[in-house]
Design a protein around this motif. Structure first.
Motif, PDB file in Angstrom:
ATOM      1  N   UNK A  13     -20.282  35.902  -5.683  1.00 58.14           N
ATOM      2  CA  UNK A  13     -20.899  35.631  -4.391  1.00 58.14           C
ATOM      3  C   UNK A  13     -22.392  35.440  -4.520  1.00 58.14           C
ATOM      4  N   UNK A  14     -23.010  35.082  -3.404  1.00 56.17           N
ATOM      5  CA  UNK A  14     -24.438  34.795  -3.358  1.00 56.17           C
ATOM      6  C   UNK A  14     -25.133  35.835  -2.488  1.00 56.17           C
ATOM      7  N   UNK A  15     -25.923  36.709  -3.098  1.00 59.77           N
ATOM      8  CA  UNK A  15     -26.564  37.799  -2.351  1.00 59.77           C
ATOM      9  C   UNK A  15     -27.624  37.295  -1.380  1.00 59.77           C
ATOM     10  N   UNK A  16     -28.009  36.025  -1.481  1.00 59.73           N
ATOM     11  CA  UNK A  16     -29.043  35.489  -0.589  1.00 59.73           C
ATOM     12  C   UNK A  16     -28.514  35.205   0.814  1.00 59.73           C
ATOM     13  N   UNK A  17     -27.184  35.161   0.973  1.00 60.00           N
ATOM     14  CA  UNK A  17     -26.607  34.777   2.255  1.00 60.00           C
ATOM     15  C   UNK A  17     -25.787  35.923   2.853  1.00 60.00           C
ATOM     16  N   UNK A  18     -26.446  37.026   3.120  1.00 63.30           N
ATOM     17  CA  UNK A  18     -25.850  38.138   3.858  1.00 63.30           C
ATOM     18  C   UNK A  18     -24.504  38.568   3.268  1.00 63.30           C
ATOM     19  N   UNK A  96     -20.202  26.933  -2.164  1.00 56.99           N
ATOM     20  CA  UNK A  96     -19.956  26.286  -3.447  1.00 56.99           C
ATOM     21  C   UNK A  96     -19.497  27.264  -4.510  1.00 56.99           C
ATOM     22  N   UNK A  97     -19.853  28.551  -4.380  1.00 58.00           N
ATOM     23  CA  UNK A  97     -19.468  29.484  -5.448  1.00 58.00           C
ATOM     24  C   UNK A  97     -17.959  29.619  -5.531  1.00 58.00           C
ATOM     25  N   UNK A  98     -17.263  29.495  -4.394  1.00 55.67           N
ATOM     26  CA  UNK A  98     -15.811  29.610  -4.450  1.00 55.67           C
ATOM     27  C   UNK A  98     -15.190  28.382  -5.104  1.00 55.67           C
ATOM     28  N   UNK A  99     -15.736  27.204  -4.814  1.00 57.60           N
ATOM     29  CA  UNK A  99     -15.276  26.002  -5.504  1.00 57.60           C
ATOM     30  C   UNK A  99     -15.482  26.159  -7.001  1.00 57.60           C
ATOM     31  N   UNK A 100     -16.652  26.669  -7.395  1.00 57.61           N
ATOM     32  CA  UNK A 100     -16.964  26.863  -8.806  1.00 57.61           C
ATOM     33  C   UNK A 100     -16.020  27.832  -9.473  1.00 57.61           C
ATOM     34  N   UNK A 101     -15.665  28.910  -8.786  1.00 61.08           N
ATOM     35  CA  UNK A 101     -14.786  29.894  -9.414  1.00 61.08           C
ATOM     36  C   UNK A 101     -13.354  29.388  -9.480  1.00 61.08           C
ATOM     37  N   UNK A 102     -12.953  28.572  -8.526  1.00 60.20           N
ATOM     38  CA  UNK A 102     -11.631  27.928  -8.632  1.00 60.20           C
ATOM     39  C   UNK A 102     -11.557  27.083  -9.902  1.00 60.20           C
ATOM     40  N   UNK A 103     -12.642  26.393 -10.218  1.00 62.06           N
ATOM     41  CA  UNK A 103     -12.680  25.575 -11.429  1.00 62.06           C
ATOM     42  C   UNK A 103     -12.563  26.446 -12.670  1.00 62.06           C
ATOM     43  N   UNK A 104     -13.165  27.623 -12.625  1.00 62.18           N
ATOM     44  CA  UNK A 104     -13.073  28.554 -13.753  1.00 62.18           C
ATOM     45  C   UNK A 104     -11.618  28.950 -13.982  1.00 62.18           C
ATOM     46  N   UNK A 105     -10.942  29.358 -12.908  1.00 64.06           N
ATOM     47  CA  UNK A 105      -9.538  29.756 -13.033  1.00 64.06           C
ATOM     48  C   UNK A 105      -8.673  28.587 -13.506  1.00 64.06           C
ATOM     49  N   UNK A 106      -8.912  27.411 -12.930  1.00 63.28           N
ATOM     50  CA  UNK A 106      -8.124  26.235 -13.311  1.00 63.28           C
ATOM     51  C   UNK A 106      -8.330  25.902 -14.787  1.00 63.28           C
ATOM     52  N   UNK A 107      -9.568  26.013 -15.252  1.00 64.44           N
ATOM     53  CA  UNK A 107      -9.867  25.721 -16.658  1.00 64.44           C
ATOM     54  C   UNK A 107      -9.196  26.728 -17.580  1.00 64.44           C
ATOM     55  N   UNK A 108      -9.255  27.998 -17.198  1.00 62.37           N
ATOM     56  CA  UNK A 108      -8.621  29.037 -18.014  1.00 62.37           C
ATOM     57  C   UNK A 108      -7.108  28.818 -18.082  1.00 62.37           C
ATOM     58  N   UNK A 109      -6.508  28.412 -16.962  1.00 61.88           N
ATOM     59  CA  UNK A 109      -5.067  28.152 -16.942  1.00 61.88           C
ATOM     60  C   UNK A 109      -4.727  26.943 -17.800  1.00 61.88           C
ATOM     61  N   UNK A 110      -5.558  25.891 -17.708  1.00 54.23           N
ATOM     62  CA  UNK A 110      -5.316  24.679 -18.488  1.00 54.23           C
ATOM     63  C   UNK A 110      -5.366  24.964 -19.984  1.00 54.23           C
TER      64      UNK A 110
END
Length: 206
Positions: A13-18, A96-110
């Motif tokens: 998450x992003x601590x800058x946005x509450x 955007x951080x959630x989109x980015x982490x989805x890519x991490x999971x998808x890459x690890x699965x691939x």
């Protein structure tokens, strides 16, 4: 239950946005209050995206803590497991951080290097638009019960017992720990939180 499973507890998450910072703040507090055996790693994943991939590849168990838009009342908590985790992270993207982490999971699965077990502890945010703000009281109140849930899972499912810390510890540099960050925020008078007055004047006039 395998007591030597490599377990990664990851706050994102992003601590800058509450309330966006809930996951980071929760894992930060877990590290401050508890110590665990060497097979458990606590990490501030922030918004690092694919930079987190090597850490996932090394883990047998991934426990993610994040602010998730479940469409529920603010402060509502849910625990999601295994195949459902990627779906919930992507169902209602808040940033955007959630989109980015989805890519991490998808890459690890691939790559066939995804942790065998996935567990997501999420809380429904109340405010995501207060730039520079800390957790709202509603969401901050869910940190302690979330930590209790994490410790329960570590103990009951993976045989890992934590020990209360007797010495100070933190995942973050001192300037951005929750207390320092929130107590050091300028007042509304010193730091305008509604935008550029010149732009607002044109908008209101129109």
């Amino acid at each position: 239950m395998v007591q030597d499973d490599r377990i990664l507890v990851l706050g994102i998450g992003n601590i800058l946005w509450a309330d966006e910072g809930f996951g980071v703040r929760a894992v930060e507090r877990l590290a401050e209050e508890w110590s665990f055996p060497p097979n458990v790693t606590l990490m501030d994943g922030g918004t690092q995206g694919l930079y987190l991939l090597p850490h996932l590849e090394e883990a047998d168990v991934l426990i993610v803590v994040d602010a998730i838009d479940y469409g529920l009342a603010p402060g509502s908590r849910r625990e999601i497991r295994d195949d459902d985790v990627p779906a919930f992270l992507g169902a209602k993207k808040m940033s955007l951080h959630q989109t980015g982490f989805q890519e991490v999971l998808a890459s690890a699965m691939l790559l066939d290097r995804c942790p065998a077990r996935l567990i997501l502890f999420g809380v429904q945010p109340e405010n995501l638009k207060d730039y520079g703000g800390g957790l709202t009281a509603t969401v901050a109140a869910q940190v302690a019960p979330t930590l209790a849930d994490i410790r329960r899972v570590l103990r009951d499912e993976f045989g890992v017992e934590g020990e209360p810390r007797t010495a100070e510890a933190t995942l973050s540099t001192a300037a951005i720990t929750r207390h320092a960050y929130e107590s050091g925020r300028p007042s509304a008078q010193d730091a305008c939180r509604v935008g550029d007055a010149r732009v607002l004047a044109v908008h209101l006039a129109g």
